[in-house]
Write an enzyme that holds these catalytic residues in place. Structure first.
Site, PDB file in Angstrom:
ATOM      1  N   GLU A  65     -26.756   4.990  37.470  1.00 17.47           N
ATOM      2  CA  GLU A  65     -27.234   5.155  38.650  1.00 17.47           C
ATOM      3  C   GLU A  65     -26.528   6.595  39.458  1.00 17.47           C
ATOM      4  O   GLU A  65     -26.686   6.535  40.459  1.00 17.47           O
ATOM      5  CB  GLU A  65     -27.662   4.195  39.234  1.00 17.47           C
ATOM      6  CG  GLU A  65     -28.133   2.851  38.848  1.00 17.47           C
ATOM      7  CD  GLU A  65     -28.115   2.213  37.627  1.00 17.47           C
ATOM      8  OE1 GLU A  65     -27.344   2.226  36.902  1.00 17.47           O
ATOM      9  OE2 GLU A  65     -28.838   1.449  37.641  1.00 17.47           O
ATOM     10  N   MET A 108      -6.714  20.771  33.673  1.00 17.70           N
ATOM     11  CA  MET A 108      -5.580  20.303  35.167  1.00 17.70           C
ATOM     12  C   MET A 108      -5.129  19.085  34.867  1.00 17.70           C
ATOM     13  O   MET A 108      -3.515  19.770  35.420  1.00 17.70           O
ATOM     14  CB  MET A 108      -6.481  20.048  36.146  1.00 17.70           C
ATOM     15  CG  MET A 108      -6.101  20.088  37.773  1.00 17.70           C
ATOM     16  SD  MET A 108      -4.685  21.956  38.095  1.00 17.70           S
ATOM     17  CE  MET A 108      -6.112  23.066  38.618  1.00 17.70           C
ATOM     18  N   LYS A 155     -35.097  -8.439  48.537  1.00 11.86           N
ATOM     19  CA  LYS A 155     -36.722  -8.569  47.989  1.00 11.86           C
ATOM     20  C   LYS A 155     -37.673  -8.955  48.409  1.00 11.86           C
ATOM     21  O   LYS A 155     -38.860  -8.195  48.879  1.00 11.86           O
ATOM     22  CB  LYS A 155     -36.430 -10.077  46.218  1.00 11.86           C
ATOM     23  CG  LYS A 155     -37.325 -10.392  45.975  1.00 11.86           C
ATOM     24  CD  LYS A 155     -37.837  -9.177  44.575  1.00 11.86           C
ATOM     25  CE  LYS A 155     -39.663 -10.167  44.057  1.00 11.86           C
ATOM     26  NZ  LYS A 155     -39.697  -9.251  42.405  1.00 11.86           N
ATOM     27  N   PHE A 163     -27.882 -13.784  41.043  1.00 11.63           N
ATOM     28  CA  PHE A 163     -28.109 -13.295  39.404  1.00 11.63           C
ATOM     29  C   PHE A 163     -28.393 -11.269  40.279  1.00 11.63           C
ATOM     30  O   PHE A 163     -28.969 -10.922  40.948  1.00 11.63           O
ATOM     31  CB  PHE A 163     -29.309 -13.220  38.893  1.00 11.63           C
ATOM     32  CG  PHE A 163     -29.189 -11.943  37.747  1.00 11.63           C
ATOM     33  CD1 PHE A 163     -28.442 -11.890  36.570  1.00 11.63           C
ATOM     34  CD2 PHE A 163     -30.934 -11.230  37.341  1.00 11.63           C
ATOM     35  CE1 PHE A 163     -28.795 -11.041  35.855  1.00 11.63           C
ATOM     36  CE2 PHE A 163     -30.207 -11.232  36.724  1.00 11.63           C
ATOM     37  CZ  PHE A 163     -29.210 -10.740  35.644  1.00 11.63           C
ATOM     38  N   GLN A 164     -27.204 -10.782  39.802  1.00 20.05           N
ATOM     39  CA  GLN A 164     -27.146  -9.239  40.324  1.00 20.05           C
ATOM     40  C   GLN A 164     -27.277  -9.338  42.361  1.00 20.05           C
ATOM     41  O   GLN A 164     -27.741  -8.505  42.279  1.00 20.05           O
ATOM     42  CB  GLN A 164     -28.337  -8.902  39.781  1.00 20.05           C
ATOM     43  CG  GLN A 164     -28.489  -8.270  38.012  1.00 20.05           C
ATOM     44  CD  GLN A 164     -29.285  -7.054  37.580  1.00 20.05           C
ATOM     45  OE1 GLN A 164     -30.816  -7.415  37.853  1.00 20.05           O
ATOM     46  NE2 GLN A 164     -29.237  -6.715  36.337  1.00 20.05           N
TER      47      GLN A 164
END
Lengths: 562, 163
Positions: free
Chosen positions: A49, A476, A161, A111-112
């Site tokens: 993502e 760097m 949802k 959940f999630q």
């Protein structure tokens, strides 16, 4: 007409002119994906993502349009945080849609579930949790308006949802109405006149140009103003391309890894005109000794940028392009001879600085110098390409040795300094411009942060060319250890790295390698001739440093020039 | 220097978090913050007491303006304004201290709002220096608990942050 939330979302995206979406599906956004299944919008399935947001960001930087990404709730949403913070720091317009658990479960540790609106409040321009499907169309309108107007930035819209499943009457509003949001576009005329007077009276004027000039589409006005009034120009990392890099008035980049002449010019100028720039610490060095002799004029659309780090004498809040047009309108015909004499002296001084310390490196016969790879990329493409970078030495060498003559050809994480940005951003730019040559100049450390996107590149035939400047170090950080930590290379050596050629092959892309200077150009030519994505592994001098360098906290005149 | 600022905001979910997050994220101080609905139920007014030099105050005000849900920011220091705070003070009440508690409450136009066998609770309201003085005077009597509302403030006369 009554539509589901998912249908409203997709219809609204079409109304906003969105043709490409970067995303990753998951449980609570299944209804949206079901609508996307036969919608007339291209969806690019990324492999992480974070990459979806960077790709939307690269799409936005290259095209000037709002980039759009879609992910699921919980980990899908939290994975986007780095992408949002990157876009926020660089003022990039994008809208991110995240799934959320049903409103009835919010706060229950479902959940999630993640409080993504809470998590991203400090790294978005604004964000929304849509609680009622009847608010959805209006919220999307506001999100796009906020993302692209004023000082642009990322906006997040969290979609529970039940909101995407629920139904509402659909009508897309014509305009967003936000009582508390009203950006100032027109610069105050009195201030513009005052600024012009100071510029015309200046003996040693300098334009200091940042990313705001590109965001407002002011490259044309800026170039005209500089040429009409014979004003030398230095740009920030974000401003590269706003003014032609090959123009004799261009001094290159200023700041920590800026050119000698740019840093000397800013330290000696008597009028400094900051245009869409924000006096970042990597630009100013020691703030008390930045532009010590200058009357400072600052043009910026964001009032909070003005007098934040440096006291400004003539502030102008407004859109850079509008303000520059006003300046140009007033400036025509104002060029007395006396001014020419002063300017000739100033331009002579700058030319002398240019000769004193040129940007240079020593390309011997045996070991590839990373700067040489960058120069060869520029030569092979004639500069006609879009360049993204990762972060670190690769980014600085690209900024120093690739000449940008046009805006929106340079995609780099300037503010946040996000390793792993360049490759997905390049994919986004390639999706916006399928026929363009898009090159990601990378390091062997950074590229591994989002290397999984090789699969995306192959799946969607996005022929990005990745040039890995492979020095076996986190270069760097190693350079700082060399200079300031007595060469104690604590955990910066990448003892194990994948074989990038085999890795490209494993993903179905083309892998190429150059280990000697004379192999560099043939590898680049072969990569450019190949129709698909390519990963080039350039084995470069392991301990090459980026110079000039102003140590952190030192004044710009104290450059290490090695 | 201390500043009292009025912030008119949309009465929406998350606005307080945006304002508080702005202060903490940018390292600005909040001495007190009070917030409640205005006469228009769609709007809330926050009174924030903060401190900083001129440059910091300028940033605080500009950064607050930049929040999408913020409609108006007023630095009350720029004009004449009223401010009030309320404090509840629970003090030990013994036969010796009871008369002194009542006397102090009367002097400061406070009132005793709760009485138990061992404590009196006094309510006092007023500007900041009065509250400070009350607390100092009650202190030797044995203060068990103090609750303050934080400051609320508005400009004097016709100018109002809500208008």
């Amino acid at each position: 007409m009554e539509l589901t939330g998912a249908e409203i979302l997709v219809e609204s995206l079409k109304k906003e002119g969105v043709n490409t979406l970067f995303g990753y599906p998951g449980g609570v956004v299944l209804n949206v994906y079901d609508v996307l299944y036969d919608a007339d919008i291209r969806h690019v399935l990324v492999r992480h993502e974070q990459a979806a947001v960077h790709a939307a960001d690269g799409f936005a930087r290259a095209s000037g349009d709002v980039g759009v990404a879609l992910v699921t709730s919980g980990p899908g949403a939290t994975n986007t945080v780095t992408g949002l913070a990157t876009a926020y720091m660089d003022s990039i317009p994008l809208v991110l849609f995240t799934g959320q658990v049903p409103t009835g479960l919010i706060g229950n540790d479902a959940f999630q579930e993640a409080d993504i609106v809470g998590i991203t409040r400090p790294c978005t321009k604004h964000n929304y949790l849509v609680k009622d499907v009847r608010d959805l169309a209006r919220t999307i309108k506001e999100a796009f308006y906020l993302a692209r107007s004023g000082r642009p930035g990322p906006v997040l819209v969290d979609l529970p949802k039940d909101v995407v499943v629920g139904k509402a009457e659909y009508a897309y509003p014509d305009a967003a109405k936000l009582r508390g949001y009203n950006p100032t576009y027109e610069g105050h005329l009195g201030q513009v006149k005052k600024a012009l007077k100071a510029i015309l009276a200046a003996e040693r004027p300098l334009l200091y140009v940042g990313g705001g000039a590109i965001l407002s589409g002011a490259a044309g006005e800026l170039t005209e103003l500089a040429r009409v009034l014979k004003l030398p120009v230095t740009t920030t990392l974000m401003g590269l391309g706003a003014f032609p890099g090959s123009d004799p008035l261009c001094l290159g980049m200023l700041g920590m890894h800026g050119t000698y002449r740019a840093n000397m010019a800013v330290s000696h100028c008597d009028v400094l005109v900051a245009i869409g720039a924000r006096f970042d610490d990597r630009v100013t060095g020691k703030i008390d000794e930045f532009a010590p002799h200058a009357t400072v004029i600052h043009v910026d659309i964001d009032p909070t940028s003005i007098s934040k780090n440096v006291r400004v004498d003539i502030p102008i809040v407004g859109d850079v392009r509008n303000v520059l047009r006003k300046l140009l309108g007033l400036a025509n015909g104002a060029d007395p001879a006396e001014r020419d004499a002063h300017l000739a002296e100033w331009h002579g001084q700058i030319a002398a600085w240019r000769e004193t310390h040129k940007m240079d490196y020593d390309q011997g016969r045996d070991v590839i110098k990373p700067q040489y790879v960058v120069e060869q990329l520029w030569e092979a493409t004639g500069g006609d390409c879009i360049v993204s970078t990762e972060v670190g030495q690769n980014q600085m060498w690209a900024a120093q040795y690739f000449t940008f003559d046009r805006p929106r050809r340079w995609l780099t994480s300037g503010g946040l300094g996000t390793m792993g940005y360049g490759f997905p951003a390049a994919l986004g730019a390639q999706a916006a411009f399928p026929d363009a040559v898009v090159i990601d100049i990378a390091g062997d450390g950074s590229i591994q942060m989002n290397i999984q996107e090789l699969a995306t590149a192959v799946q969607y035939a996005l022929p990005v060319k990745v040039a890995v400047l492979n020095n076996g170090f986190l270069g760097m950080v190693r350079q700082w250890q060399e200079l300031f930590y007595d060469r104690r290379y604590s955990h910066t050596r990448m003892d194990v790295a994948p074989d990038f050629v085999k890795l490209a092959d494993a993903y179905g892309a083309l892998g190429l390698r150059a280990t000697r200077p004379d192999e560099v150009r043939p590898v680049i030519d072969q990569a450019l001739a190949h129709p698909g994505p390519v990963m080039m592994d350039f084995r470069v001098a392991p301990e090459e440093g980026v110079y000039p360098m102003v140590p952190a906290g030192a004044p710009l005149t104290k450059m290490l020039l090695v | 220097m201390k500043h009292t600022i009025s912030v008119l905001v949309e009465n929406e979910f998350g606005v307080l978090a945006r304002v508080a997050g702005l202060f903490s994220g940018r390292g600005f101080n909040i001495d007190s913050l009070s917030v409640a609905e205005t006469q228009d139920p769609d709007l809330s007014l926050m009174t924030i007491v903060t401190r900083g030099d001129d440059q910091i105050m300028e940033q605080i005000i500009k950064q607050l303006h930049k929040l999408v849900n913020v409609l108006k920011v007023t630095d009350l220091q720029e004009g004449a304004y009223l401010d009030r705070e309320m404090v509840l003070i629970k003090v030990n009440a013994t036969d010796e201290t009871k008369p002194e508690i009542l006397r102090l409450a009367e002097i400061f136009r406070g009132k005793v709002v709760d009485v138990s066998p061992k404590t009196y609770t006094v309510e006092v309201s007023g500007p900041e220096d009065k509250i400070r003085a009350v607390l100092e005077l009650f202190h030797p009597l044995g203060v068990r608990e103090v609750v303050r509302t934080g400051k609320v403030a508005m400009p004097r006369g016709l100018q109002t942050p809500g208008g």
